[in-house]
Design a protein around this motif. Sequence first.
Motif, short mmCIF file in Angstrom:
data_model
loop_
_atom_site.label_atom_id
_atom_site.label_comp_id
_atom_site.label_asym_id
_atom_site.label_seq_id
_atom_site.Cartn_x
_atom_site.Cartn_y
_atom_site.Cartn_z
N VAL A 128 0.88 -1.17 0.00
CA VAL A 128 0.00 0.00 0.00
C VAL A 128 0.91 1.21 0.00
O VAL A 128 1.59 1.50 0.98
CB VAL A 128 -0.94 0.04 1.22
N ARG A 129 0.94 1.87 -1.15
CA ARG A 129 1.71 3.10 -1.31
C ARG A 129 0.75 4.21 -1.69
O ARG A 129 -0.27 3.95 -2.33
CB ARG A 129 2.80 2.90 -2.37
N VAL A 130 1.09 5.42 -1.31
CA VAL A 130 0.17 6.53 -1.54
C VAL A 130 0.92 7.75 -2.05
O VAL A 130 2.10 7.96 -1.72
CB VAL A 130 -0.63 6.86 -0.25
N ALA A 131 0.23 8.52 -2.87
CA ALA A 131 0.74 9.80 -3.36
C ALA A 131 -0.41 10.80 -3.25
O ALA A 131 -1.58 10.42 -3.12
CB ALA A 131 1.20 9.69 -4.81
N ARG A 132 -0.06 12.08 -3.30
CA ARG A 132 -1.07 13.14 -3.28
C ARG A 132 -0.99 13.92 -4.58
O ARG A 132 0.06 14.47 -4.91
CB ARG A 132 -0.85 14.07 -2.09
N TYR A 133 -2.10 13.94 -5.31
CA TYR A 133 -2.19 14.68 -6.55
C TYR A 133 -3.05 15.92 -6.31
O TYR A 133 -4.19 15.82 -5.84
CB TYR A 133 -2.81 13.82 -7.65
N GLY A 134 -2.50 17.10 -6.60
CA GLY A 134 -3.21 18.35 -6.40
C GLY A 134 -3.41 19.08 -7.70
O GLY A 134 -2.51 19.79 -8.16
#
Length: 179
Positions: A128-134
Amino acid sequence: MDFYALLPIVDDFARAVAPDVYAPLPDDWRVGFADVKGSTEAVAAGRYKAVNMIGAGVVAAVANALHRKPFPFVFGGDGASFAVAPEDAAAAEGALRAMATFAREEFAFELRIAMASVADIRAGGRDVRVARYGPSEHVAYAMFAGGGLAWLDAAAKQGRFALEPAPPGTRPDLSDLSC
């Protein structure tokens, strides 16, 4: 340390899908899952608004239980998946359990709910890896990679990591649905 809030926000979508922008969640974080059982049939019968309301309600209930603290989530139309820090796990679990009771009592739907640790998911062979797209300065979306959400979806549908609904009459805090 607020792991998720400290992740850099990537504003270029082409960059946001690059594997190197995703950070592995800590092993002790918990991943939640909710899914309206029989949603395909319910949508075909014209109950799409109720199905969608329950899915969105999961995100709102967890957000309100966490006092609007940022957390990574994805909305799936008939449910949602999310991740929370260990100190937020009990509140998130309570929101899921309350939402399951609400779905049953108000809409006659079974909301399948589950939570597993990131360590459990990794033990199952996924990550489980996460990124933040804005896309703008006022909005940031969580993006997940590693197959862990799909792994938990399949496990939950087999009854693994299942949570029981809250006692009858329990209601989630849905006072603020702006997630």
